[in-house]
Scaffold this motif. Structure first.
Motif, mmCIF file in Angstrom:
data_model
loop_
_atom_site.group_PDB
_atom_site.id
_atom_site.type_symbol
_atom_site.label_atom_id
_atom_site.label_comp_id
_atom_site.label_asym_id
_atom_site.label_seq_id
_atom_site.Cartn_x
_atom_site.Cartn_y
_atom_site.Cartn_z
ATOM 1 N N GLU B 175 0.813 -1.220 0.000
ATOM 2 C CA GLU B 175 0.000 0.000 0.000
ATOM 3 C C GLU B 175 0.849 1.274 0.000
ATOM 4 O OE1 GLU B 175 0.230 -2.156 2.466
ATOM 5 O OE2 GLU B 175 0.305 -1.158 4.418
ATOM 6 N N LEU B 176 2.170 1.124 0.177
ATOM 7 C CA LEU B 176 3.038 2.310 0.202
ATOM 8 C C LEU B 176 3.791 2.517 -1.109
ATOM 9 C CD1 LEU B 176 4.574 1.876 3.783
ATOM 10 C CD2 LEU B 176 2.590 3.247 3.102
ATOM 11 N N ILE B 177 3.674 1.513 -2.005
ATOM 12 C CA ILE B 177 4.444 1.578 -3.254
ATOM 13 C C ILE B 177 3.997 2.759 -4.110
ATOM 14 C CG2 ILE B 177 4.855 0.369 -5.434
ATOM 15 C CD1 ILE B 177 4.908 -2.232 -3.847
ATOM 16 N N GLY B 178 2.685 2.968 -4.153
ATOM 17 C CA GLY B 178 2.125 3.998 -5.032
ATOM 18 C C GLY B 178 2.678 5.390 -4.788
ATOM 19 N N GLU B 179 2.824 5.765 -3.495
ATOM 20 C CA GLU B 179 3.264 7.120 -3.196
ATOM 21 C C GLU B 179 4.682 7.387 -3.698
ATOM 22 O OE1 GLU B 179 4.663 7.119 1.410
ATOM 23 O OE2 GLU B 179 2.616 6.363 1.128
ATOM 24 N N VAL B 180 5.523 6.335 -3.666
ATOM 25 C CA VAL B 180 6.895 6.499 -4.146
ATOM 26 C C VAL B 180 6.916 6.529 -5.680
ATOM 27 C CG1 VAL B 180 9.177 5.417 -4.244
ATOM 28 C CG2 VAL B 180 7.924 5.498 -2.083
ATOM 29 N N LEU B 181 6.158 5.630 -6.288
ATOM 30 C CA LEU B 181 6.117 5.612 -7.755
ATOM 31 C C LEU B 181 5.551 6.923 -8.307
ATOM 32 C CD1 LEU B 181 5.005 1.969 -8.641
ATOM 33 C CD2 LEU B 181 7.300 2.962 -8.671
ATOM 34 N N ASN B 182 4.582 7.499 -7.599
ATOM 35 C CA ASN B 182 4.017 8.771 -8.053
ATOM 36 C C ASN B 182 5.060 9.879 -8.074
ATOM 37 O OD1 ASN B 182 1.490 7.831 -8.604
ATOM 38 N ND2 ASN B 182 0.666 8.301 -6.557
ATOM 39 N N VAL B 183 5.892 9.900 -7.033
ATOM 40 C CA VAL B 183 6.962 10.900 -6.991
ATOM 41 C C VAL B 183 7.905 10.695 -8.173
ATOM 42 C CG1 VAL B 183 9.028 11.607 -5.723
ATOM 43 C CG2 VAL B 183 6.868 11.294 -4.503
ATOM 44 N N MET B 184 8.231 9.429 -8.443
ATOM 45 C CA MET B 184 9.162 9.142 -9.545
ATOM 46 C C MET B 184 8.541 9.493 -10.887
ATOM 47 S SD MET B 184 10.691 5.604 -8.041
ATOM 48 C CE MET B 184 11.588 5.237 -9.542
ATOM 49 N N ARG B 185 7.238 9.241 -11.000
ATOM 50 C CA ARG B 185 6.535 9.575 -12.244
ATOM 51 C C ARG B 185 6.592 11.079 -12.481
ATOM 52 N NH1 ARG B 185 1.812 6.698 -11.424
ATOM 53 N NH2 ARG B 185 2.756 4.920 -12.492
ATOM 54 N N LYS B 186 6.390 11.835 -11.402
ATOM 55 C CA LYS B 186 6.423 13.291 -11.505
ATOM 56 C C LYS B 186 7.821 13.757 -11.947
ATOM 57 C CE LYS B 186 6.200 16.504 -8.198
ATOM 58 N NZ LYS B 186 6.029 16.788 -6.789
ATOM 59 N N LEU B 187 8.852 13.141 -11.354
ATOM 60 C CA LEU B 187 10.222 13.515 -11.748
ATOM 61 C C LEU B 187 10.447 13.247 -13.227
ATOM 62 C CD1 LEU B 187 12.451 12.167 -8.828
ATOM 63 C CD2 LEU B 187 11.719 14.522 -9.274
ATOM 64 N N ALA B 188 9.942 12.093 -13.687
ATOM 65 C CA ALA B 188 10.096 11.746 -15.105
ATOM 66 C C ALA B 188 9.418 12.788 -15.982
ATOM 67 C CB ALA B 188 9.513 10.362 -15.364
ATOM 68 N N GLU B 189 8.232 13.209 -15.569
ATOM 69 C CA GLU B 189 7.501 14.216 -16.358
ATOM 70 C C GLU B 189 8.233 15.544 -16.381
ATOM 71 O OE1 GLU B 189 3.709 14.138 -14.452
ATOM 72 O OE2 GLU B 189 3.155 12.239 -15.413
ATOM 73 N N GLU B 190 8.961 15.823 -15.270
ATOM 74 C CA GLU B 190 9.716 17.082 -15.222
ATOM 75 C C GLU B 190 11.009 16.997 -16.032
ATOM 76 O OE1 GLU B 190 8.131 17.990 -10.678
ATOM 77 O OE2 GLU B 190 10.278 17.722 -11.035
ATOM 78 N N GLY B 191 11.275 15.811 -16.580
ATOM 79 C CA GLY B 191 12.439 15.683 -17.451
ATOM 80 C C GLY B 191 13.694 15.183 -16.775
ATOM 81 N N MET B 192 13.580 14.681 -15.548
ATOM 82 C CA MET B 192 14.745 14.144 -14.842
ATOM 83 C C MET B 192 15.253 12.888 -15.546
ATOM 84 S SD MET B 192 16.898 14.252 -12.360
ATOM 85 C CE MET B 192 16.266 15.450 -11.197
ATOM 86 N N THR B 193 16.567 12.789 -15.695
ATOM 87 C CA THR B 193 17.169 11.589 -16.264
ATOM 88 C C THR B 193 17.311 10.546 -15.162
ATOM 89 O OG1 THR B 193 18.451 13.085 -17.646
ATOM 90 C CG2 THR B 193 19.101 10.765 -17.650
ATOM 91 N N MET B 194 16.816 9.347 -15.429
ATOM 92 C CA MET B 194 16.819 8.336 -14.375
ATOM 93 C C MET B 194 17.149 6.951 -14.936
ATOM 94 S SD MET B 194 13.497 9.437 -12.103
ATOM 95 C CE MET B 194 12.129 9.133 -13.156
ATOM 96 N N ILE B 195 17.865 6.175 -14.145
ATOM 97 C CA ILE B 195 17.997 4.746 -14.419
ATOM 98 C C ILE B 195 17.337 4.031 -13.245
ATOM 99 C CG2 ILE B 195 19.534 2.795 -14.799
ATOM 100 C CD1 ILE B 195 21.623 4.640 -15.843
ATOM 101 N N VAL B 196 16.354 3.197 -13.546
ATOM 102 C CA VAL B 196 15.558 2.594 -12.481
ATOM 103 C C VAL B 196 15.581 1.075 -12.603
ATOM 104 C CG1 VAL B 196 13.307 2.549 -11.349
ATOM 105 C CG2 VAL B 196 14.008 4.597 -12.604
ATOM 106 N N VAL B 197 16.251 0.422 -11.645
ATOM 107 C CA VAL B 197 16.137 -1.030 -11.559
ATOM 108 C C VAL B 197 14.817 -1.314 -10.850
ATOM 109 C CG1 VAL B 197 17.053 -3.106 -10.491
ATOM 110 C CG2 VAL B 197 18.622 -1.411 -11.449
ATOM 111 N N THR B 198 13.965 -2.102 -11.484
ATOM 112 C CA THR B 198 12.648 -2.282 -10.883
ATOM 113 C C THR B 198 12.021 -3.623 -11.248
ATOM 114 O OG1 THR B 198 10.466 -1.269 -10.623
ATOM 115 C CG2 THR B 198 11.447 -1.147 -12.811
#
Ligand SMILES: Nc1ncnc2c1ncn2[C@@H]1O[C@H](COP(=O)(O)OP(=O)(O)OP(=O)(O)O)[C@@H](O)[C@H]1O
Ligand SMILES: [Mg+2]
Lengths: 225, 247
Positions: B175-198
């Motif tokens: 139930e806590l996964i969503g809040e973290v993924l949402n933050v990461m999604r927002k960063l992606a939309e803002e154009g942050m470069t990311m490498i994500v092992v998932t």
């Protein structure tokens, strides 16, 4: 001696013994423990960082101290060093021996505390660009000290009591002063009972200090729920 | 020019090869998802790129400069780390620091920014991950999801050019996964470069621009996220996706 006279003796000797405790036992404990802590942190950090050569020397030092009686160490320095041409006054000899002795035990405590900090804490420090000393100072040492406070206080309280051994090398601390009084009056039980009480007062003060310290340091917010 | 290029990286533990010549190119704004079964070398890859492990061999080009991954000077490593962020599976927040101090420590100690300015940046970063109001909480007082968001804020504080995430949601209760993924999604939309092992297939599918599928220290397949999920080329990839219930 009548009960009256014994009571009189106790009332007269108590302030003398207490003064001797405050003027000799306490400073001997505080000075030696301060040096011991400095030695302990330095030795523990050398071992934690696995500095070549130095960490082997530290291991030999700890091995020697842990494997030999405190009283033998005191005699070696006080009676032995003069034959090497270095005459050490009793109090100085006691400070040297207690610092080195306690330093070795506290070093073991500190090393265990350092090693109990999970490796991820340092890695997170590396990842934000910190260097080794910054990581030690801001992350590892504060966490290690938190872990080490209870056992370090136990060592301090033990050392307070062990300073009575300095009587054997002519340091006129509380126990030595008591021996002088009993030598004159042959009232062993009342006098040594008094000495016991004064040690108890000192150790209780340290225990209270320990509780206050532990409360203040309480696991980084764990007490606030 | 690519922001980050890794060429022919090799790493063995006790003689056992864990990375066997992996290549990787990351452009600014890319979100690269690294997928693969357990033990395939994903974590080791990220750790070698950030020098938490020393690769046995390999080249990295970062910000136009080339580095030998096996022999990079301490000075260069520190400089590279100041321009990158790393988010761990188990957060690794500094336990003796509050949420705000976790974010500002790198600013004050590494960058020598004054405390007032560092605090301002720190609060802003905590707000970005939805953690305003928790500035003075210690990690132990926060849930896993909250801790991971503070860890992301800590990575963001350095204004990094790229952030590496090693399974940022694997240690979390569902139930806590969503809040973290949402933050990461927002960063992606803002154009942050990311490498994500998932292991979060939906995140890889919806958010990442590229996917790399690793197994046994090699890249089995890579491609744009759309291509990878809709039209995987290798049978091994199809099998993996079937097992993960994506197809
Ligand atoms: N420090 C180490 N010492 C020895 N072996 C290691 C070390 N780190 C990783 N390995 C081994 O290297 C292999 C790859 O590990 P790695 O953690 O990179 O895999 P992974 O793809 O991240 O797996 P997971 O999905 O389980 O996180 C594993 O077999 C692991 O046991
Ligand atoms: Mg992993």
């Amino acid at each position: 001696m009548s009960f009256q006279e014994i009571l009189q003796l106790m009332i007269e000797s108590f302030p003398k013994l207490l003064m001797q405790g405050i003027q000799v036992t306490v400073p001997l404990t505080v000075i030696s423990f301060t040096f011991a802590l400095i030695i302990a942190v330095a030795v523990a950090m050398i071992q934690y960082a696995k500095v070549p050569v130095l960490s082997s020397l530290c291991r030999i030092y700890i091995w020697f101290i842990r494997g030999t009686p405190l009283i033998v160490q005191l005699y070696m320095v006080f009676f032995g060093f003069p034959s090497l041409g270095w005459k050490v006054p009793g109090f100085t000899a006691a400070v040297i021996v207690f610092s080195l002795n306690e330093g070795a035990y506290c070093a073991e405590t500190m090393r265990a505390a350092l090693e109990s900090v999970p490796s991820g804490q340092a890695e997170a420090g590396w990842c934000i660009g910190m260097n080794y000393l910054q990581i030690m100072r801001h992350i590892i040492l504060p966490q290690a000290f938190r872990t080490a406070v209870p056992p370090l206080f136990n060592s301090l309280i033990s050392m307070l009591k062990d300073t009575s051994l300095a009587a054997n090398i002519t340091v006129v601390e509380m126990f030595f002063a008591a021996q002088r009084i009993t030598g004159r009056t042959y009232q062993f039980l009342p006098i040594y009972f008094e000495v016991a009480i004064i040690y108890l007062i000192f150790s209780s003060a340290l225990m209270a200090l320990q509780r206050a310290c532990e409360k203040k340091l309480n696991s980084f917010g764990a007490d606030r729920g | 020019m690519a922001l980050l290029e890794i060429r022919n990286i090799h790493k063995a533990f006790d003689g056992v090869g864990v990375l066997k010549g992996v290549d990787l190119t990351v452009n600014k704004g890319d979100v690269i998802a690294i997928l693969g079964p357990s033990g395939s070398g994903k974590t080791t890859l990220l750790r070698c790129i950030n020098y938490l492990e020393t690769a046995d061999q390999g080249t990295m080009v970062f910000g136009g400069k080339e580095y030998d991954l096996a022999h990079t000077s301490k000075k260069d490593i520190a400089a590279i780390r100041r321009r990158t962020g790393f988010v761990f599976q188990n957060y690794n927040l500094f336990r003796n620091k509050t949420a705000l101090q976790n974010v500002t420590l790198g600013l004050t100690v590494v960058r020598k920014i004054n405390k007032a300015e560092a605090d301002r940046i720190g609060r802003e970063m905590l707000k970005r991950v939805g953690m305003e109001g928790k500035e003075n909480s210690y990690p132990i007082q926060l849930s896993g999801g909250q801790q991971q968001r503070v860890a992301i804020a800590r990575a963001l504080a350095a204004d990094p050019e790229i952030i590496y995430f090693d399974e940022p949601t694997s240690a979390l209760d569902p139930e806590l996964i969503g809040e973290v993924l949402n933050v990461m999604r927002k960063l992606a939309e803002e154009g942050m470069t990311m490498i994500v092992v998932t292991h979060e297939m939906s995140f890889a599918k919806d958010v990442s621009s590229h996917v790399i599928f690793m197994e046994g220290g090699n890249i089995v397949e890579e491609g744009s996220s759309k291509e990878f999920f809709e039209n995987p080329k290798k049978e091994r990839t199809r099998e993996f996706l079937r097992m993960e219930n994506v197809r």
